[in-house]
Design a protein around this motif. Sequence first.
Motif, mmCIF file in Angstrom:
data_model
loop_
_atom_site.group_PDB
_atom_site.id
_atom_site.type_symbol
_atom_site.label_atom_id
_atom_site.label_comp_id
_atom_site.label_asym_id
_atom_site.label_seq_id
_atom_site.Cartn_x
_atom_site.Cartn_y
_atom_site.Cartn_z
ATOM 1 N N MET A 73 5.433 -4.399 -9.247
ATOM 2 C CA MET A 73 5.146 -5.120 -7.999
ATOM 3 C C MET A 73 3.648 -5.388 -7.849
ATOM 4 O O MET A 73 3.242 -6.482 -7.444
ATOM 5 C CB MET A 73 5.633 -4.302 -6.800
ATOM 6 N N ALA A 74 2.843 -4.383 -8.152
ATOM 7 C CA ALA A 74 1.395 -4.537 -7.994
ATOM 8 C C ALA A 74 0.865 -5.608 -8.948
ATOM 9 O O ALA A 74 0.089 -6.486 -8.561
ATOM 10 C CB ALA A 74 0.697 -3.198 -8.243
ATOM 11 N N ALA A 75 1.322 -5.542 -10.206
ATOM 12 C CA ALA A 75 0.856 -6.526 -11.189
ATOM 13 C C ALA A 75 1.341 -7.922 -10.822
ATOM 14 O O ALA A 75 0.619 -8.912 -11.005
ATOM 15 C CB ALA A 75 1.346 -6.141 -12.584
ATOM 16 N N LEU A 76 2.569 -8.004 -10.292
ATOM 17 C CA LEU A 76 3.094 -9.315 -9.887
ATOM 18 C C LEU A 76 2.241 -9.916 -8.768
ATOM 19 O O LEU A 76 1.875 -11.104 -8.818
ATOM 20 C CB LEU A 76 4.552 -9.178 -9.438
ATOM 21 N N ALA A 77 1.912 -9.095 -7.767
ATOM 22 C CA ALA A 77 1.074 -9.592 -6.659
ATOM 23 C C ALA A 77 -0.280 -10.067 -7.197
ATOM 24 O O ALA A 77 -0.772 -11.132 -6.806
ATOM 25 C CB ALA A 77 0.885 -8.487 -5.617
ATOM 26 N N ASP A 78 -0.857 -9.293 -8.114
ATOM 27 C CA ASP A 78 -2.149 -9.680 -8.688
ATOM 28 C C ASP A 78 -2.042 -11.004 -9.450
ATOM 29 O O ASP A 78 -2.913 -11.875 -9.325
ATOM 30 C CB ASP A 78 -2.669 -8.575 -9.619
ATOM 31 N N LEU A 91 -0.612 -13.184 1.237
ATOM 32 C CA LEU A 91 -0.197 -11.845 0.813
ATOM 33 C C LEU A 91 -0.451 -10.820 1.929
ATOM 34 O O LEU A 91 0.361 -9.930 2.171
ATOM 35 C CB LEU A 91 -0.986 -11.462 -0.445
ATOM 36 N N SER A 92 -1.581 -10.985 2.614
ATOM 37 C CA SER A 92 -1.936 -10.002 3.644
ATOM 38 C C SER A 92 -1.237 -10.277 4.968
ATOM 39 O O SER A 92 -1.291 -9.462 5.879
ATOM 40 C CB SER A 92 -3.457 -10.008 3.862
ATOM 41 N N GLY A 93 -0.596 -11.458 5.084
ATOM 42 C CA GLY A 93 0.067 -11.813 6.339
ATOM 43 C C GLY A 93 -0.861 -12.507 7.318
ATOM 44 O O GLY A 93 -0.473 -12.790 8.447
ATOM 45 N N GLN A 94 -2.100 -12.797 6.900
ATOM 46 C CA GLN A 94 -3.049 -13.470 7.800
ATOM 47 C C GLN A 94 -2.779 -14.963 7.899
ATOM 48 O O GLN A 94 -3.259 -15.622 8.812
ATOM 49 C CB GLN A 94 -4.478 -13.212 7.331
ATOM 50 N N ALA B 15 -3.423 -4.715 -3.150
ATOM 51 C CA ALA B 15 -3.774 -3.804 -2.052
ATOM 52 C C ALA B 15 -3.602 -4.461 -0.682
ATOM 53 O O ALA B 15 -3.604 -3.772 0.349
ATOM 54 C CB ALA B 15 -5.219 -3.322 -2.235
ATOM 55 N N LEU B 16 -3.442 -5.785 -0.654
ATOM 56 C CA LEU B 16 -3.239 -6.490 0.617
ATOM 57 C C LEU B 16 -1.814 -6.315 1.137
ATOM 58 O O LEU B 16 -1.536 -6.588 2.313
ATOM 59 C CB LEU B 16 -3.520 -7.993 0.441
ATOM 60 N N LEU B 17 -0.900 -5.880 0.264
ATOM 61 C CA LEU B 17 0.504 -5.669 0.660
ATOM 62 C C LEU B 17 0.671 -4.290 1.283
ATOM 63 O O LEU B 17 -0.152 -3.396 1.067
ATOM 64 C CB LEU B 17 1.410 -5.788 -0.567
ATOM 65 N N PRO B 18 1.759 -4.088 2.037
ATOM 66 C CA PRO B 18 2.005 -2.742 2.571
ATOM 67 C C PRO B 18 2.121 -1.736 1.424
ATOM 68 O O PRO B 18 2.686 -2.065 0.385
ATOM 69 C CB PRO B 18 3.361 -2.879 3.285
ATOM 70 N N PRO B 19 1.582 -0.536 1.575
ATOM 71 C CA PRO B 19 1.602 0.429 0.469
ATOM 72 C C PRO B 19 2.991 1.022 0.182
ATOM 73 O O PRO B 19 3.284 1.350 -0.961
ATOM 74 C CB PRO B 19 0.629 1.524 0.920
ATOM 75 N N GLU B 20 3.816 1.136 1.167
ATOM 76 C CA GLU B 20 5.125 1.785 0.954
ATOM 77 C C GLU B 20 5.978 0.861 0.094
ATOM 78 O O GLU B 20 6.128 -0.330 0.411
ATOM 79 C CB GLU B 20 5.779 2.057 2.318
ATOM 80 N N PRO B 21 6.546 1.368 -1.036
ATOM 81 C CA PRO B 21 7.161 0.475 -2.024
ATOM 82 C C PRO B 21 8.274 -0.424 -1.471
ATOM 83 O O PRO B 21 8.302 -1.620 -1.778
ATOM 84 C CB PRO B 21 7.714 1.431 -3.086
ATOM 85 N N ALA B 22 9.181 0.110 -0.669
ATOM 86 C CA ALA B 22 10.297 -0.707 -0.182
ATOM 87 C C ALA B 22 9.780 -1.839 0.712
ATOM 88 O O ALA B 22 10.257 -2.978 0.637
ATOM 89 C CB ALA B 22 11.298 0.163 0.570
ATOM 90 N N LEU B 23 8.769 -1.530 1.539
ATOM 91 C CA LEU B 23 8.176 -2.564 2.401
ATOM 92 C C LEU B 23 7.398 -3.587 1.577
ATOM 93 O O LEU B 23 7.370 -4.777 1.871
ATOM 94 C CB LEU B 23 7.248 -1.926 3.440
ATOM 95 N N ARG B 24 6.755 -3.080 0.536
ATOM 96 C CA ARG B 24 5.958 -3.937 -0.350
ATOM 97 C C ARG B 24 6.870 -4.978 -1.028
ATOM 98 O O ARG B 24 6.562 -6.162 -1.059
ATOM 99 C CB ARG B 24 5.279 -3.030 -1.382
#
Lengths: 225, 207
Positions: A73-78, A91-94, B15-24
């Motif tokens: 998930m992290a790599a996908l977002a990046d 991504l941040s919802g802003q 890091a801009l996404l929510p940290p909790e995996p299911a929410l992310r």
Amino acid sequence: MTRLHDMGGRYGDGPVVPEPEQPLFHAPWHKRALAITLAAGALGKWNIDVSRHARECLAAKDYARFSYYEKWMAALADLLVETGAVTRDELSGQAAPAPSPLGAKRLAAADVATVLATGGPADRASTVAPRFSPGDAVATRPIAANMLVDGGHTRLPAYAAGARGRVLRYHGTHVLPDASAHRLGDAAEPLYAVAFPASELWSHPEHPRDEVILDLWQSYLEPAA
Amino acid sequence: MPHDHSDHDHDHPHALLPPEPALRVKALETILTAKGLVDPAALDAIIDTYESKIGPRNGAHVVARAWSDPGFRTALLQDATAVVAELGYYGRQGEHMVAVENTPDTHNMVVCTLCSCYPWPLLGIPPGWYKSDAYRARAVREPRAVLADFGVVLPADTAVRVWDSTAEVRYLVIPQRPSGTDGMDEAALMDLVTRDSMIGTGLARTP
């Protein structure tokens, strides 16, 4: 120097814990993470080597603490931000997510079976002639590093750098990940399965006849006496 | 020489996404769906494929056929990609297949130390332990100690070959056919072939 993903041979990880064949997924979000990653990959903005490298480029502290699908998930977002498919503000919802022109390439439910069954072969025609044959003695690069990009992606693990082995089989010519991961083209070259005696790799091999086999590209190898 | 840009990017976008995996995951799916980049029905279809259509029964079919049919076994060891494709087992993460056969002399075991490469069309999604740091770190250095974690002890004169899947070639282990199975047909043999026996961390069941 290597990154945290390159963990072959490392000490200190404790026992391997076997699991029954079911359940396959241990949380509902695992399934979703898998599916989103595959569906986003079908947009065609990156190849498998780029996506592997994105996971490897997670900060060491994140790579160590994230579970498998969290790394995905992290790599996908990046990757989505890096390729411009999604903005940081989205991504941040802003910012509200804006419809993307890339949506024309969206994977349709009706095409899923075909796309998964088609896959993405890595063999390519190449002008690089095979230099080795099965049985040949070879040695790997003394340092497991990408020779095109400092700190870049490579598939020579550190534990097998500077080691002597013998060619076991020839796989044909395949895309070179060291180039492909950095969008430098396929740079296909001969790929071999190379066998190394465990005693060549480890100070305390478990058994004198044990071997480790790695698939290695021709440019990772030199002839050995 | 160019330097890998990622190292300068200390501010990873994830890091801009929510940290909790299911929410992310939920946030990503919502954003991608709203942008028209992901179809939730396609996600359901992908999940259904790996939950109910593609799994270790595919590989067990190949192994049982290899045990029953010498011509198939020879062809499989020569060109596994073509042979398993004929049975309908081809696709993502199985584009280049090699079958390796366990014998009294040699035991094969498969790992991917650099990530978690695995023959999906034949075995499905890899189990958690295959993706674990412990397996990735230890399988190449101390395969016999790892086998012991699975309750497997090999004869002292059997060599271990560990295949580290560093390229796009995927390896399927053909376990040894158990004794006492002479009269069994392919369907009965399939039930003896476990997922772990095709990775090399287990042996086939005895009837």
